[in-house]
Design a protein around this motif. Sequence first.
Motif, PDB file in Angstrom:
ATOM      1  N   ARG A  22      27.920  34.440 -15.840  1.00  0.00           N
ATOM      2  CA  ARG A  22      26.579  34.819 -16.305  1.00  0.00           C
ATOM      3  C   ARG A  22      26.307  34.485 -17.780  1.00  0.00           C
ATOM      4  O   ARG A  22      25.239  33.942 -18.096  1.00  0.00           O
ATOM      5  CB  ARG A  22      26.335  36.308 -16.059  1.00  0.00           C
ATOM      6  CG  ARG A  22      24.930  36.743 -16.488  1.00  0.00           C
ATOM      7  CD  ARG A  22      24.696  38.210 -16.288  1.00  0.00           C
ATOM      8  NE  ARG A  22      24.421  38.554 -14.897  1.00  0.00           N
ATOM      9  CZ  ARG A  22      25.219  39.296 -14.139  1.00  0.00           C
ATOM     10  NH1 ARG A  22      26.358  39.773 -14.641  1.00  0.00           N
ATOM     11  NH2 ARG A  22      24.893  39.566 -12.899  1.00  0.00           N
ATOM     12  N   PRO A  23      27.203  34.800 -18.722  1.00  0.00           N
ATOM     13  CA  PRO A  23      26.869  34.531 -20.138  1.00  0.00           C
ATOM     14  C   PRO A  23      26.541  33.065 -20.403  1.00  0.00           C
ATOM     15  O   PRO A  23      25.583  32.766 -21.133  1.00  0.00           O
ATOM     16  CB  PRO A  23      28.144  34.966 -20.877  1.00  0.00           C
ATOM     17  CG  PRO A  23      28.771  35.991 -19.986  1.00  0.00           C
ATOM     18  CD  PRO A  23      28.505  35.501 -18.596  1.00  0.00           C
ATOM     19  N   SER A  24      27.304  32.154 -19.823  1.00  0.00           N
ATOM     20  CA  SER A  24      27.049  30.734 -20.046  1.00  0.00           C
ATOM     21  C   SER A  24      25.757  30.290 -19.390  1.00  0.00           C
ATOM     22  O   SER A  24      24.997  29.498 -19.953  1.00  0.00           O
ATOM     23  CB  SER A  24      28.220  29.903 -19.505  1.00  0.00           C
ATOM     24  OG  SER A  24      29.412  30.189 -20.195  1.00  0.00           O
ATOM     25  N   LYS A  72      23.101  32.197 -18.657  1.00  0.00           N
ATOM     26  CA  LYS A  72      21.948  32.805 -19.313  1.00  0.00           C
ATOM     27  C   LYS A  72      21.673  32.195 -20.690  1.00  0.00           C
ATOM     28  O   LYS A  72      20.523  32.128 -21.130  1.00  0.00           O
ATOM     29  CB  LYS A  72      22.156  34.318 -19.441  1.00  0.00           C
ATOM     30  CG  LYS A  72      22.074  35.071 -18.123  1.00  0.00           C
ATOM     31  CD  LYS A  72      20.664  34.983 -17.550  1.00  0.00           C
ATOM     32  CE  LYS A  72      20.505  35.801 -16.282  1.00  0.00           C
ATOM     33  NZ  LYS A  72      20.539  37.251 -16.511  1.00  0.00           N
ATOM     34  N   SER A  73      22.728  31.745 -21.373  1.00  0.00           N
ATOM     35  CA  SER A  73      22.540  31.186 -22.718  1.00  0.00           C
ATOM     36  C   SER A  73      22.305  29.682 -22.677  1.00  0.00           C
ATOM     37  O   SER A  73      22.118  29.051 -23.718  1.00  0.00           O
ATOM     38  CB  SER A  73      23.762  31.488 -23.588  1.00  0.00           C
ATOM     39  OG  SER A  73      24.920  30.863 -23.060  1.00  0.00           O
ATOM     40  N   HIS A  74      22.341  29.123 -21.453  1.00  0.00           N
ATOM     41  CA  HIS A  74      22.104  27.688 -21.259  1.00  0.00           C
ATOM     42  C   HIS A  74      23.123  26.831 -22.014  1.00  0.00           C
ATOM     43  O   HIS A  74      22.833  25.711 -22.414  1.00  0.00           O
ATOM     44  CB  HIS A  74      20.686  27.289 -21.697  1.00  0.00           C
ATOM     45  CG  HIS A  74      19.622  28.078 -21.019  1.00  0.00           C
ATOM     46  ND1 HIS A  74      19.300  27.894 -19.689  1.00  0.00           N
ATOM     47  CD2 HIS A  74      18.813  29.064 -21.468  1.00  0.00           C
ATOM     48  CE1 HIS A  74      18.333  28.728 -19.358  1.00  0.00           C
ATOM     49  NE2 HIS A  74      18.020  29.462 -20.412  1.00  0.00           N
ATOM     50  N   GLU A  75      24.323  27.393 -22.201  1.00  0.00           N
ATOM     51  CA  GLU A  75      25.366  26.617 -22.861  1.00  0.00           C
ATOM     52  C   GLU A  75      25.857  25.518 -21.917  1.00  0.00           C
ATOM     53  O   GLU A  75      25.754  25.619 -20.701  1.00  0.00           O
ATOM     54  CB  GLU A  75      26.555  27.518 -23.228  1.00  0.00           C
ATOM     55  CG  GLU A  75      26.242  28.550 -24.293  1.00  0.00           C
ATOM     56  CD  GLU A  75      27.433  29.464 -24.551  1.00  0.00           C
ATOM     57  OE1 GLU A  75      28.487  29.223 -23.915  1.00  0.00           O
ATOM     58  OE2 GLU A  75      27.311  30.385 -25.361  1.00  0.00           O
ATOM     59  N   TYR A 112      26.142  25.948 -12.164  1.00  0.00           N
ATOM     60  CA  TYR A 112      24.802  26.520 -11.985  1.00  0.00           C
ATOM     61  C   TYR A 112      24.539  26.829 -10.508  1.00  0.00           C
ATOM     62  O   TYR A 112      24.141  27.944 -10.153  1.00  0.00           O
ATOM     63  CB  TYR A 112      23.752  25.551 -12.533  1.00  0.00           C
ATOM     64  CG  TYR A 112      22.324  25.966 -12.276  1.00  0.00           C
ATOM     65  CD1 TYR A 112      21.747  27.035 -12.955  1.00  0.00           C
ATOM     66  CD2 TYR A 112      21.550  25.287 -11.342  1.00  0.00           C
ATOM     67  CE1 TYR A 112      20.430  27.413 -12.714  1.00  0.00           C
ATOM     68  CE2 TYR A 112      20.234  25.655 -11.102  1.00  0.00           C
ATOM     69  CZ  TYR A 112      19.682  26.709 -11.787  1.00  0.00           C
ATOM     70  OH  TYR A 112      18.382  27.087 -11.543  1.00  0.00           O
TER      71      TYR A 112
END
Length: 317
Positions: free
Chosen positions: A75-77, A79-82, A90
């Motif tokens: 989720r963190p990656s 949501k931050s579009h990293e 994805y």
Amino acid sequence: MSADSCNAKDKDEIQNLIEEMISAEESEKRSSLAVAILELDPENPAAKYVTWQELDDEESIEKMNLLYEAIDTLRPSIKSHEEIVGENDYSLFLSMLSDLSSFLYFKGEKDKAFEAAQELVDLDSECYITGRIVYYSILVEKGEYSKVIDAVDADMCETPMGEYCRAIALFELEGASGEASDAVIQAISLDPDMAFYITGMWAFDDEEIENTDEDDDYMDELMMQSAILSELWAATDERLAFLSVVVFAFGYLTGRVEEAEDIRMLEDGYKNVGCLEEMTEARDTIHALVAEGREQAETDDEALLLFKDMRERGIFS
């Protein structure tokens, strides 16, 4: 990728194993590859997800933590579009949310199911159907009809589920309006056969399902949508009657209503409301197109246009 301590060689090997696992068709192969990945990277979300997917029903309930951990890792990656390692991350994350939402829905944990489905819809540009089935159906069940309409309007993915739920919402807010009828027509146009499963005119045959040439995911989604939409439309007699007017007319025009008794019943009804002549003429027009060898999609669209025209002229008011 969670294995920060892995060296470059390990990371390449893990990525190769992940790609092989995702493309593997056999369950045993997927499971064995997941084990191999977790030995190299114990926190790997893809491997945890596949491990959870391959569990039986009882074990999948007991080990829900695997799915939650996989989602929380990615989720963190997302949501931050990293930029994240692996082009499948994805799609994998959306698939996880889709599975979580449907799993919780059928467990009866609908509030949690809705949260997962809403997260999916907010992120999804790949049109995952299952999450939308959960999302729209729960909004309808809650009676949040304005939210249903706004959500469908904002959704970049057009689905039968969304259009049928929009039709229910419009019917509840406006009654049997032209806009509500148009939403039903649009829903039917997206999957013409589904309407007959929703109304109970057709039933799924086990042997037919096993031998179908359709994609397995499509059949699963068709059965899930049909079952849930059937309950939503049958929630009140008024809803079901509104839907049935359109579906039976479409079935009459396209020949999907085949039983002589059903045809007589419909024609008696059309005669009583004074539209039998218009309906038989429209039916003959469609049959003529079929005789010319037109594609079914084209004749279905023409049937819906003819019905819409008759409705706009007040014949079905």
